[in-house]
Design a protein around this motif. Structure first.
Motif, PDB file in Angstrom:
ATOM      1  N   PHE A   4     -15.111 -13.552  -4.489  1.00 36.83           N
ATOM      2  CA  PHE A   4     -15.073 -12.692  -3.318  1.00 36.83           C
ATOM      3  C   PHE A   4     -14.303 -11.401  -3.598  1.00 36.83           C
ATOM      4  CE2 PHE A   4     -14.670 -17.070  -1.150  1.00 36.83           C
ATOM      5  CZ  PHE A   4     -15.996 -17.344  -1.407  1.00 36.83           C
ATOM      6  N   GLY A   5     -13.301 -11.477  -4.447  1.00 30.83           N
ATOM      7  CA  GLY A   5     -12.517 -10.300  -4.763  1.00 30.83           C
ATOM      8  C   GLY A   5     -11.565  -9.913  -3.656  1.00 30.83           C
ATOM      9  N   GLN A   6     -10.890  -8.774  -3.848  1.00 32.07           N
ATOM     10  CA  GLN A   6      -9.861  -8.356  -2.908  1.00 32.07           C
ATOM     11  C   GLN A   6     -10.436  -7.770  -1.613  1.00 32.07           C
ATOM     12  OE1 GLN A   6      -8.231  -5.773  -5.737  1.00 32.07           O
ATOM     13  NE2 GLN A   6      -6.772  -7.249  -6.583  1.00 32.07           N
ATOM     14  N   ALA A   7     -11.640  -7.185  -1.679  1.00 30.09           N
ATOM     15  CA  ALA A   7     -12.202  -6.538  -0.491  1.00 30.09           C
ATOM     16  C   ALA A   7     -12.505  -7.552   0.604  1.00 30.09           C
ATOM     17  CB  ALA A   7     -13.459  -5.764  -0.868  1.00 30.09           C
ATOM     18  N   LEU A   8     -13.290  -8.586   0.279  1.00 27.02           N
ATOM     19  CA  LEU A   8     -13.614  -9.590   1.291  1.00 27.02           C
ATOM     20  C   LEU A   8     -12.383 -10.389   1.697  1.00 27.02           C
ATOM     21  CD1 LEU A   8     -17.132 -11.007   0.345  1.00 27.02           C
ATOM     22  CD2 LEU A   8     -16.516  -9.484   2.217  1.00 27.02           C
ATOM     23  N   ALA A   9     -11.440 -10.576   0.746  1.00 27.31           N
ATOM     24  CA  ALA A   9     -10.193 -11.256   1.100  1.00 27.31           C
ATOM     25  C   ALA A   9      -9.405 -10.425   2.104  1.00 27.31           C
ATOM     26  CB  ALA A   9      -9.356 -11.517  -0.148  1.00 27.31           C
ATOM     27  N   ALA A  10      -9.374  -9.092   1.924  1.00 27.04           N
ATOM     28  CA  ALA A  10      -8.643  -8.218   2.844  1.00 27.04           C
ATOM     29  C   ALA A  10      -9.287  -8.217   4.222  1.00 27.04           C
ATOM     30  CB  ALA A  10      -8.586  -6.806   2.281  1.00 27.04           C
ATOM     31  N   LEU A  11     -10.611  -8.092   4.280  1.00 30.47           N
ATOM     32  CA  LEU A  11     -11.299  -8.076   5.571  1.00 30.47           C
ATOM     33  C   LEU A  11     -11.174  -9.423   6.261  1.00 30.47           C
ATOM     34  CD1 LEU A  11     -13.042  -6.641   7.645  1.00 30.47           C
ATOM     35  CD2 LEU A  11     -15.071  -7.303   6.328  1.00 30.47           C
ATOM     36  N   PHE A  12     -11.317 -10.501   5.520  1.00 25.77           N
ATOM     37  CA  PHE A  12     -11.172 -11.838   6.087  1.00 25.77           C
ATOM     38  C   PHE A  12      -9.767 -12.012   6.650  1.00 25.77           C
ATOM     39  CE2 PHE A  12     -13.395 -16.020   5.904  1.00 25.77           C
ATOM     40  CZ  PHE A  12     -12.431 -16.796   6.497  1.00 25.77           C
ATOM     41  N   THR A  13      -8.764 -11.549   5.899  1.00 25.52           N
ATOM     42  CA  THR A  13      -7.371 -11.682   6.337  1.00 25.52           C
ATOM     43  C   THR A  13      -7.122 -10.917   7.632  1.00 25.52           C
ATOM     44  OG1 THR A  13      -6.583 -11.986   4.071  1.00 25.52           O
ATOM     45  CG2 THR A  13      -4.980 -11.227   5.700  1.00 25.52           C
ATOM     46  N   ALA A  14      -7.600  -9.667   7.697  1.00 24.99           N
ATOM     47  CA  ALA A  14      -7.371  -8.848   8.889  1.00 24.99           C
ATOM     48  C   ALA A  14      -8.083  -9.426  10.107  1.00 24.99           C
ATOM     49  CB  ALA A  14      -7.827  -7.418   8.637  1.00 24.99           C
ATOM     50  N   THR A  15      -9.293  -9.903   9.925  1.00 19.95           N
ATOM     51  CA  THR A  15     -10.028 -10.444  11.076  1.00 19.95           C
ATOM     52  C   THR A  15      -9.523 -11.818  11.470  1.00 19.95           C
ATOM     53  OG1 THR A  15     -11.775 -11.227   9.570  1.00 19.95           O
ATOM     54  CG2 THR A  15     -12.131  -9.123  10.661  1.00 19.95           C
ATOM     55  N   THR A  16      -9.155 -12.648  10.511  1.00 20.66           N
ATOM     56  CA  THR A  16      -8.752 -14.012  10.855  1.00 20.66           C
ATOM     57  C   THR A  16      -7.395 -14.039  11.542  1.00 20.66           C
ATOM     58  OG1 THR A  16      -8.848 -16.281  10.003  1.00 20.66           O
ATOM     59  CG2 THR A  16      -7.482 -14.760   8.783  1.00 20.66           C
ATOM     60  N   THR A  17      -6.486 -13.119  11.171  1.00 22.20           N
ATOM     61  CA  THR A  17      -5.183 -13.083  11.847  1.00 22.20           C
ATOM     62  C   THR A  17      -5.236 -12.181  13.073  1.00 22.20           C
ATOM     63  OG1 THR A  17      -4.495 -11.399  10.230  1.00 22.20           O
ATOM     64  CG2 THR A  17      -3.813 -13.663   9.830  1.00 22.20           C
ATOM     65  N   GLN A  57     -18.858  -3.388   0.882  1.00 19.19           N
ATOM     66  CA  GLN A  57     -18.897  -4.740   1.433  1.00 19.19           C
ATOM     67  C   GLN A  57     -18.248  -4.778   2.815  1.00 19.19           C
ATOM     68  OE1 GLN A  57     -16.821  -6.838  -1.696  1.00 19.19           O
ATOM     69  NE2 GLN A  57     -18.725  -7.582  -2.603  1.00 19.19           N
ATOM     70  N   ILE A  58     -17.072  -4.148   2.932  1.00 16.99           N
ATOM     71  CA  ILE A  58     -16.361  -4.121   4.205  1.00 16.99           C
ATOM     72  C   ILE A  58     -17.203  -3.431   5.278  1.00 16.99           C
ATOM     73  CG2 ILE A  58     -14.348  -3.141   5.392  1.00 16.99           C
ATOM     74  CD1 ILE A  58     -12.802  -3.582   2.741  1.00 16.99           C
ATOM     75  N   ALA A  59     -17.812  -2.295   4.924  1.00 15.62           N
ATOM     76  CA  ALA A  59     -18.621  -1.546   5.888  1.00 15.62           C
ATOM     77  C   ALA A  59     -19.836  -2.337   6.338  1.00 15.62           C
ATOM     78  CB  ALA A  59     -19.054  -0.221   5.270  1.00 15.62           C
ATOM     79  N   LEU A  60     -20.491  -3.037   5.409  1.00 13.86           N
ATOM     80  CA  LEU A  60     -21.678  -3.809   5.766  1.00 13.86           C
ATOM     81  C   LEU A  60     -21.337  -4.952   6.718  1.00 13.86           C
ATOM     82  CD1 LEU A  60     -23.576  -3.986   2.348  1.00 13.86           C
ATOM     83  CD2 LEU A  60     -24.358  -2.854   4.431  1.00 13.86           C
ATOM     84  N   VAL A  61     -20.254  -5.662   6.426  1.00 16.70           N
ATOM     85  CA  VAL A  61     -19.896  -6.808   7.270  1.00 16.70           C
ATOM     86  C   VAL A  61     -19.458  -6.331   8.649  1.00 16.70           C
ATOM     87  CG1 VAL A  61     -18.355  -8.783   7.527  1.00 16.70           C
ATOM     88  CG2 VAL A  61     -19.298  -8.231   5.276  1.00 16.70           C
ATOM     89  N   LEU A  62     -18.601  -5.311   8.719  1.00 22.03           N
ATOM     90  CA  LEU A  62     -18.173  -4.807  10.023  1.00 22.03           C
ATOM     91  C   LEU A  62     -19.341  -4.201  10.794  1.00 22.03           C
ATOM     92  CD1 LEU A  62     -14.649  -3.138   9.631  1.00 22.03           C
ATOM     93  CD2 LEU A  62     -15.284  -5.161  10.947  1.00 22.03           C
ATOM     94  N   GLY A  63     -20.262  -3.545  10.076  1.00 21.80           N
ATOM     95  CA  GLY A  63     -21.447  -3.012  10.734  1.00 21.80           C
ATOM     96  C   GLY A  63     -22.284  -4.106  11.361  1.00 21.80           C
TER      97      GLY A  63
END
Length: 565
Positions: free
Chosen positions: A328-341, A8-14
């Motif tokens: 969403f689970g922890q993966a999208l929460a982690a990516l959202f957190t890193a990008t939003t902050t 999920q993280i790779a697809l969104v960042l890609g």
């Protein structure tokens, strides 16, 4: 951590990086005014507005125009909030916003911070949301991108007296980037189930048979621009955790793409503007590297979970799901957190107050590193360029020669101004947080004791001075002291930083652009990227490590000993 989560993280960042390429090309076109078939319409609009795009402004003129625009925006928004009770489009019948909260909110949205000491659905009318908050979402984002254009021009040419025209830059960014993309994104959100209506609420019957009013409003358009412009905030108090702002994993992924694409694309646009794409790619590589590191750190901390929960017999595979949406689970929460902050967007899809101490440390540290990873729209790029100047200065000290960056000699004046800009953040954050931690009227807002309470206060001032706007949670921020001092932190973080940055741009623009010599450190490649990342980390670590040790690090240590706060 799971393979599905990393996919999920790779697809969104890609998707973000793929879209950043054409977006960077278009941003460069906006900066140069080469708009193709839109050129005639653009010229007609600017002419009707009384703006002569060819009339350049030096750094002082550009700064004064920007300040005048933002001062007018503040006055208008403050008036709308105070007069909300007598203005139309107020189906909920809300009263005017109290003076201190109106001051805090107006400063917040003008500075691209969007700190919210209120819950939107319970305090703001539809008019305030649309004509007040949403308008400033556009203007504050356009201001940041326009400033990035001005700073980029300083490196692109030599012997320049003007950095461009603020009014032309801000108008073009709004009309030909922010508005059309927001419109398309808003329609996509509507298709996903996000409301866009002038109705006040919908009536529902709960499983117990009770009647419940569910707040509605013009949510989708506000949702689109708050992410695209890295404004943050939300129509609803819990932001993207609300099912009307985060109706699905796809909607969450789109929000992540929107809040990261322009900051990344501006690096590529910078490369095009200076005539060498490699320096832009180097800046982008550093940004992406920190986003990945932040995502990994949050994901690992939350997947490991709370040892006290594991000792109580909870399934270790669950990790720490408190404060997160199970969809969403922890993966999208982690990516959202890193990008939003990292991207200066205060919207959240998980509650940081419920993270593990080390998981909560990451968003706090990303903000304290200067909001350049990737930072807000525009502000991330010109903040990163300040660190780039400091990096070549450090390299110059190592080899004993005058530092250069992209053919411009970096001398004492530029380094002094760069340090002045960099010191704004720690002086504001640590100074105001220290005073607040000893004042009873401020500490009364902290519900938790010990290191967790310190983290909440430290995060509030970090978020305000970093123009991020996210909240750690728990802090009762709507008091005269916090409303006033957080507003002060927002203004210093935005405008006290911009003044020396534009002064640097004015100084560099006047200098000739010289060809690179054998002793010049190339502003691209692994060596420069590593040096730049090290300078960012060292400055952030040296300034904030003691406070972090007393806050989230101390909380992690005592948590492992069996104590929580």
């Amino acid at each position: 951590m799971t393979l599905v989560g990393w996919a999920q993280i790779a697809l969104v960042l890609g998707a973000v990086l793929a879209l950043a390429v054409p977006a960077g090309r278009w941003l460069a076109a906006l900066a140069t005014g080469r708009l193709g078939p839109l050129a005639r319409l653009d010229a007609a609009i600017l002419r009707a507005a009384g703006v002569d795009a060819a009339q350049g402004q030096d750094w002082r003129g550009y700064l004064l125009a920007m300040l005048a625009c933002n001062a007018a925006g503040f006055a208008l928004l403050y008036a709308i909030l105070r007069l909300q009770g007598v203005l139309p489009l107020n189906p909920q019948g809300f009263d005017g916003v109290p003076p201190w909260l109106a001051l805090n909110t107006a400063v917040s949205f003008v500075t691209n911070t969007n700190w919210q000491a209120y819950s939107g659905e319970a305090a703001m009318s539809h008019l305030s949301q649309m004509a007040g908050l949403a308008v400033q979402n556009f203007l504050s984002a356009a201001t940041g991108i326009a400033l990035a254009f001005a700073v980029s021009r300083a490196f692109a040419g030599g012997g320049l007296r003007a950095l461009g025209n603020f009014w032309a830059d801000a108008t073009r960014v709004t009309l030909w980037l922010l508005l059309p993309v927001s419109l398309v994104a808003a329609l996509a959100f509507v298709a996903m189930g996000v409301p866009q209506t002038l109705a006040a609420s919908a009536e529902a019957t709960t499983l117990e048979g009770a009647r419940q009013a569910i707040a509605l409003g013009p949510v989708a358009f506000q949702l689109a621009i708050k992410h695209l412009g890295t404004n943050g905030g939300g129509f609803f108090g819990v932001n993207s955790l609300h099912p009307y702002e985060g109706p699905s994993a796809l909607a969450t992924a789109l929000q992540i793409v929107l809040q990261a694409v322009i900051p990344f694309a501006l690096c590529l646009a910078f490369g095009r503007l200076v005539g060498d794409r490699r320096p832009g790619r180097a800046l982008l590589a550093v940004m992406v590297g920190f986003v990945l590191a932040g995502t990994l750190a949050v994901y690992a901390a939350e997947a490991a979970g709370n040892p006290l929960h594991l000792a109580a017999g909870l399934d270790p595979a669950l990790g720490n799901m408190e404060g997160k949406d199970v969809r969403f689970g922890q993966a999208l929460a982690a990516l959202f957190t890193a990008t939003t902050t990292g991207a200066s967007c205060g919207a959240v899809n998980a509650m940081f107050d419920s993270f593990t101490p080390l998981g909560g440390l990451v968003p706090l540290f990303l903000i304290q590193l200067g909001e350049v990873l990737p930072g807000g729209v525009g502000s991330g790029l010109y903040g990163m360029l300040v660190f780039a100047l400091l990096s070549v200065f450090v390299a110059g000290l190592m080899v004993g020669r005058t530092p250069e960056y992209l053919g411009k000699k970096v001398q004492a004046r530029e380094i002094k101004l760069a340090m002045l800009a960099v010191l704004v953040l720690p002086a504001t954050i640590l100074g105001l947080a220290a005073v607040s931690m000893v004042l009873p009227m401020a500490t009364a807002s902290i519900p938790g004791a010990g290191p967790h309470g310190l983290t909440e206060m430290l995060y509030a001032y970090s978020s305000a001075a970093g123009n991020n706007g996210s909240a750690f949670g728990g802090l009762a921020a709507d008091t005269p002291w916090l409303d006033g001092t957080l507003a002060l932190a927002m203004m210093l973080g935005r405008f006290a930083f911009v003044v020396p940055v534009l002064a640097i741009a004015g100084s560099l623009a006047a200098k000739p652009r010289m060809p690179e010599g054998p002793g010049t450190l190339p502003a691209h490649g692994p060596l420069f990227a590593g040096l730049l990342a090290g300078v960012i980390l060292i400055l952030g670590g040296l300034q904030f490590l003691p406070s972090l040790a007393l806050g989230p690090v101390a909380e992690h240590v005592v948590m492992r000993a069996g104590q929580t706060f």
